[in-house]
Design an enzyme around this catalytic site. Structure first.
Site, PDB file in Angstrom:
ATOM      1  N   ARG A  61       0.842  -1.203   0.000  1.00  7.72           N
ATOM      2  CA  ARG A  61       0.000   0.000   0.000  1.00  7.72           C
ATOM      3  C   ARG A  61       0.877   1.253   0.000  1.00  7.72           C
ATOM      4  NH1 ARG A  61      -1.889   1.974   4.600  1.00  7.72           N
ATOM      5  NH2 ARG A  61      -2.631   0.002   5.444  1.00  7.72           N
ATOM      6  N   ASP A 186      -3.936  19.598 -14.630  1.00  5.52           N
ATOM      7  CA  ASP A 186      -4.265  18.268 -15.148  1.00  5.52           C
ATOM      8  C   ASP A 186      -3.786  18.231 -16.598  1.00  5.52           C
ATOM      9  OD1 ASP A 186      -5.480  16.064 -16.383  1.00  5.52           O
ATOM     10  OD2 ASP A 186      -7.296  16.193 -15.179  1.00  5.52           O
ATOM     11  N   LYS A 211      -5.273   7.049 -19.669  1.00  3.36           N
ATOM     12  CA  LYS A 211      -5.484   7.532 -21.028  1.00  3.36           C
ATOM     13  C   LYS A 211      -4.199   7.325 -21.851  1.00  3.36           C
ATOM     14  CE  LYS A 211      -9.357   8.656 -19.139  1.00  3.36           C
ATOM     15  NZ  LYS A 211      -9.649   9.971 -18.618  1.00  3.36           N
TER      16      LYS A 211
HETATM   17  C1  LIG Z   1     -10.134  10.411 -17.441  1.00  4.79           C
HETATM   18  C2  LIG Z   1      -9.710  11.708 -16.888  1.00  4.79           C
HETATM   19  C3  LIG Z   1      -9.593  11.877 -15.500  1.00  4.79           C
HETATM   20  C4  LIG Z   1      -9.923  10.775 -14.520  1.00  4.79           C
HETATM   21  O1  LIG Z   1      -9.080   9.684 -14.654  1.00  4.79           O
HETATM   22  P1  LIG Z   1      -9.479   8.187 -14.204  1.00  4.79           P
HETATM   23  O2  LIG Z   1      -8.233   7.420 -14.453  1.00  4.79           O
HETATM   24  O3  LIG Z   1     -10.638   7.772 -15.071  1.00  4.79           O
HETATM   25  O4  LIG Z   1      -9.885   8.252 -12.777  1.00  4.79           O
HETATM   26  C5  LIG Z   1      -9.165  13.106 -15.045  1.00  4.79           C
HETATM   27  N1  LIG Z   1      -8.884  14.129 -15.888  1.00  4.79           N
HETATM   28  C6  LIG Z   1      -9.010  13.998 -17.219  1.00  4.79           C
HETATM   29  C7  LIG Z   1      -8.698  15.163 -18.100  1.00  4.79           C
HETATM   30  C8  LIG Z   1      -9.432  12.793 -17.772  1.00  4.79           C
HETATM   31  O5  LIG Z   1      -9.563  12.663 -19.091  1.00  4.79           O
END
Ligand SMILES: *Cc1c(COP(=O)(O)O)cnc(C)c1O
Length: 406
Positions: A61, A186, A211
């Protein structure tokens, strides 16, 4: 052991950045350490590892060798001091907020954040006593005004999901610095290949590794990178919160990072070709892609990005009096006519993924919430894969034909 250097190219860092001499038996690839716990014969050594004065692992963890390879490769790619990883992108985002903010703090952000992030900003943080102000996404003056009123953190996402709006990170980071606020970005859509927020003045960069970083739609994960003092605080919270990256997923994500630059180059090229095709198509309405000179954020994107990314969005042209039934039917026929796209949520895969944001990235919002975020119900998000661009264009052309045949 190969020491990653900031002078190296990104593909070199993606391949070599996480390689450690610690893989057993001279293995050239770190295996998946499924073991949850790590044993010590010597009590003093065990204590030193537990106290963090000696490298090693105690319990998965907290840290795990396979997960550490992913973190080190990310760190090499981003060229920064520290990285930590998470089970998902949302875990990375929520752990960052909850580790660094306290009741009474104020966050300035934009309306067009990812659906899950928007829910944290509008629901959970206010419940927890954090004031949140969301500005119209492209209104930099409004953002600067709100930042100038004083805040703890400025939370940005660029390009945004799903209409690919562009924020000027360097400009907003300057006003955040004056206000003494932390800047979090982000960078999921751009990846470290296309955009480098820390070099533009951000303090922390956040990712959904699910992604483009993983790139094959077969593993979930998240990451946060930046100065050691900040990342350490987030890691300390994540250790206890428990949103740790699974070693199996870490293995797949690290494999993805080795081809990240190659894939992004193809994603960028394919998306530009597809966007230019769609712009000229009589069945298509608006096309949202920062690589198009007509895009309102094109100039800033050209300055701060080295590629425009693999995601675009567009609407189908719909003439005649507004008719929701007809539009719904058209979108259905268009999606049904595609042969080279999964009709599925998510983005950033080697395979093209397509879907309306109302059932994918922004399913967490109500239709009113989507309207407020500037997302028409008729919008289609198209995450361009690494297939042959001519094949994708032929596929789109056929499906657009099917959507407009009456
Ligand atoms: C998909 C996504 C998230 C969240 O990610 P997960 O791995 O699905 O929790 C956050 N920010 C952006 C821009 C995303 O495309």
């Amino acid at each position: 052991m190969m020491q990653p250097s900031p002078k190296q190219g990104l593909s070199t860092r993606g391949v070599w950045g996480g390689k450690a001499a610690s893989a057993p038996e001279g293995a050239t690839v770190m295996p998946v350490f499924h073991g949850v716990t790590f044993a010590y014969e010597d009590l003093d050594e065990w204590r030193q590892v537990a106290e963090g004065t000696r490298p090693g692992h105690i319990y998965s963890r907290n840290t795990n060798p396979t997960v550490q390879v992913f973190e080190r490769t990310m760190q090499a790619l981003e060229g920064t001091e520290a990285a930590t990883s998470f089970a998902t992108g949302m875990a990375a985002i929520s752990n960052t907020f909850f580790a660094l903010l306290s009741p009474g703090d104020r966050v300035v952000s934009i309306r067009d954040t990812y659906g899950g992030t928007n829910r944290i900003l509008t629901e959970f943080l206010p419940e927890w006593g954090v004031e949140v102000t969301l500005c119209a996404t492209e209104d930099h003056e409004a953002m600067e005004r709100e930042i100038g009123r004083g805040c703890t953190a400025v939370y940005l996402e660029t390009p945004t999901n799903p209409t690919l709006k562009i924020l000027d990170v360097a400009r907003l980071a300057r006003s955040a610095k004056e206000a003494g606020a932390l800047v979090m970005v982000d960078n999921t859509f751009a990846t470290p290949i296309n955009q480098r927020p820390l070099e533009l003045g951000a303090d922390l960069v956040l990712y959904s590794a699910t992604k483009f970083l993983g790139g094959h739609s077969d593993a979930m994960g998240g990451a946060v990178l930046g100065a050691r003092s900040l990342v350490e605080r987030i890691f300390r919270y994540r250790e206890i919160n428990g949103a740790s990256l699974d070693p199996n997923s870490a293995f797949l994500l690290s494999r993805g990072l080795a081809t990240l630059e190659l894939r992004m180059e193809r994603h960028n090229r394919n998306a530009q070709r597809v966007a230019e095709f769609l712009v000229g198509h009589p069945a298509v309405g608006d096309v949202f892609y920062p690589g198009l000179p007509s895009h309102p954020g094109h100039d800033v994107a050209r300055e701060q990005m080295s590629g425009f990314g693999g995601v675009l969005a567009f609407s189908l042209r719909d003439e005649g009096p507004p008719d929701e039934g007809r539009l719904h039917d058209r979108i259905g026929r268009f999606l049904g006519g595609l042969r080279l796209a999964h009709r599925a949520a998510s983005l950033g895969s080697v395979a093209t993924l397509v879907g309306p944001p109302s059932v994918t990235s922004h399913v967490e919002l109500t239709p009113e919430g989507r309207a407020r975020a500037g997302i028409p119900e008729s919008l289609i998000r198209y995450s361009v894969g690494i297939e042959n661009a001519e094949d994708l264009i032929r596929d789109l052309d056929g499906a657009l034909q099917e959507a407009t045949d009456s």
